[in-house]
Design an enzyme around this catalytic site. Sequence first.
Site, mmCIF file in Angstrom:
data_model
loop_
_atom_site.group_PDB
_atom_site.id
_atom_site.type_symbol
_atom_site.label_atom_id
_atom_site.label_comp_id
_atom_site.label_asym_id
_atom_site.label_seq_id
_atom_site.Cartn_x
_atom_site.Cartn_y
_atom_site.Cartn_z
ATOM 1 N N ARG A 120 0.851 -1.286 0.074
ATOM 2 C CA ARG A 120 -0.073 -0.025 -0.178
ATOM 3 C C ARG A 120 1.008 1.324 0.018
ATOM 4 O O ARG A 120 0.372 2.276 -0.495
ATOM 5 C CB ARG A 120 -0.903 0.042 1.014
ATOM 6 C CG ARG A 120 -2.203 0.931 1.179
ATOM 7 C CD ARG A 120 -3.205 0.626 2.165
ATOM 8 N NE ARG A 120 -3.979 1.731 2.414
ATOM 9 C CZ ARG A 120 -4.386 2.803 3.039
ATOM 10 N NH1 ARG A 120 -3.506 2.994 4.061
ATOM 11 N NH2 ARG A 120 -5.518 3.489 2.983
ATOM 12 N N ILE A 131 -6.830 7.596 -0.806
ATOM 13 C CA ILE A 131 -6.926 6.332 -0.975
ATOM 14 C C ILE A 131 -8.154 5.689 0.227
ATOM 15 O O ILE A 131 -7.888 6.228 1.167
ATOM 16 C CB ILE A 131 -5.564 5.644 -0.713
ATOM 17 C CG1 ILE A 131 -5.382 4.083 -0.805
ATOM 18 C CG2 ILE A 131 -4.764 6.142 0.540
ATOM 19 C CD1 ILE A 131 -3.931 3.352 -0.713
ATOM 20 N N SER A 132 -8.683 4.625 -0.157
ATOM 21 C CA SER A 132 -9.760 4.280 0.824
ATOM 22 C C SER A 132 -9.169 3.536 1.976
ATOM 23 O O SER A 132 -8.115 3.094 1.951
ATOM 24 C CB SER A 132 -10.677 3.147 0.237
ATOM 25 O OG SER A 132 -11.372 3.960 -0.892
ATOM 26 N N GLN A 133 -9.733 3.470 3.050
ATOM 27 C CA GLN A 133 -9.328 2.687 4.446
ATOM 28 C C GLN A 133 -9.307 1.484 3.892
ATOM 29 O O GLN A 133 -10.179 0.813 3.251
ATOM 30 C CB GLN A 133 -10.320 3.102 5.349
ATOM 31 C CG GLN A 133 -10.185 2.607 6.818
ATOM 32 C CD GLN A 133 -11.413 2.660 7.556
ATOM 33 O OE1 GLN A 133 -12.341 3.272 7.252
ATOM 34 N NE2 GLN A 133 -11.305 2.025 8.799
#
Length: 221
Positions: free
Chosen positions: A45, A71-73
Site C-alpha cells: 500500500r 485512498i480508501s481505508q
Amino acid sequence: MMQWADSVQGIGMTSARTRDRLVDRLKNHGIRSSAVLEQIRNVPRHLFVDEALASRSYEDTALPIGHGQTISQPYVVAKMTEALLTDFAGDKVLEIGTGCGYQTAVLAPLVKEIYTVERIPELLRKAKQRLRQLDIYNVRFRLGDGWEGWPKYAPYDGIIVAAAATELPQKLLDQIAPGGRLVMPVGPSGAQELTMVLRRDDHFEQVSLGGVSFVPLVKGK
Ligand code: SAH
C-alpha cells in the site's frame, strides 16, 4: 516484494510485522475471507500514496492522494472486496473510481478481468503505472464518467464503486449481469450506507452493509 519495501525510507513502517498488525485489525473488525486478508497483506500500500505518507500507509485509515481524493481505508477495501466476492461466480468486474489503483490491485488476482473507470487523467495515469510495476495485467483502464459505466464490455458479474451517490445509478444497475451484484456507498454526505445490490431473475435485492464515508461520485466528466 522485498525490493519495493527496501526502496522506501523508514522500512520498519512497511515491514511484515506492520502489515500483520493491519491484517489482525481487519480480522478483529470482522473480515473473514482469507483470500482478501492475504491480498491486504501482499499489496504494498505504501506504493499507492505519496512518499511523505508512506510511513502511515499500513494504518487502517484513508489518506490523501491529491486532487481532493483519498485512498480508501483498508478495512473498507477489504469489506467491499469480500462483499463482492462472497459466492461470486463470474469473470468480469467493473470498478468505478480507480483513484490510486489500490482497490484494483487488491482485487486483480482474485478475478479474471477488471474494467476500471476514473475521471481524473493524472490519477488514472499513475494508477496504470503502479499496476504495471506490480505485474498486474488483467485490468483495462478508461478515462470517463462512472455514471455511464462502461457499456462496451457490459454486462459485468460484479460492479464496485469507490465514490458515493445519493441514488443508485440506473446505468450501472443496467450493466449488472443476471445473478451479478453491485457494491457501492449510497446516501448523502455524513449518512452513507455501503450498499449491495443483487440482480435476481426478475428483481433487484438490496442489502445494507453499514455506514461509510466516501468522496462523492461526481456527475459528468
Ligand atoms: N479506489 C480508490 C479510491 C478512490 S477515491 C482506492 O483504492 O483507494 C474515489 C475516486 O473516484 C477518485 O479517484 C475520484 O476521482 C473518482 N470519481 C469520482 N467521481 C467519478 C466519476 N463520476 N467517474 C469516475 N470516477 C470518479
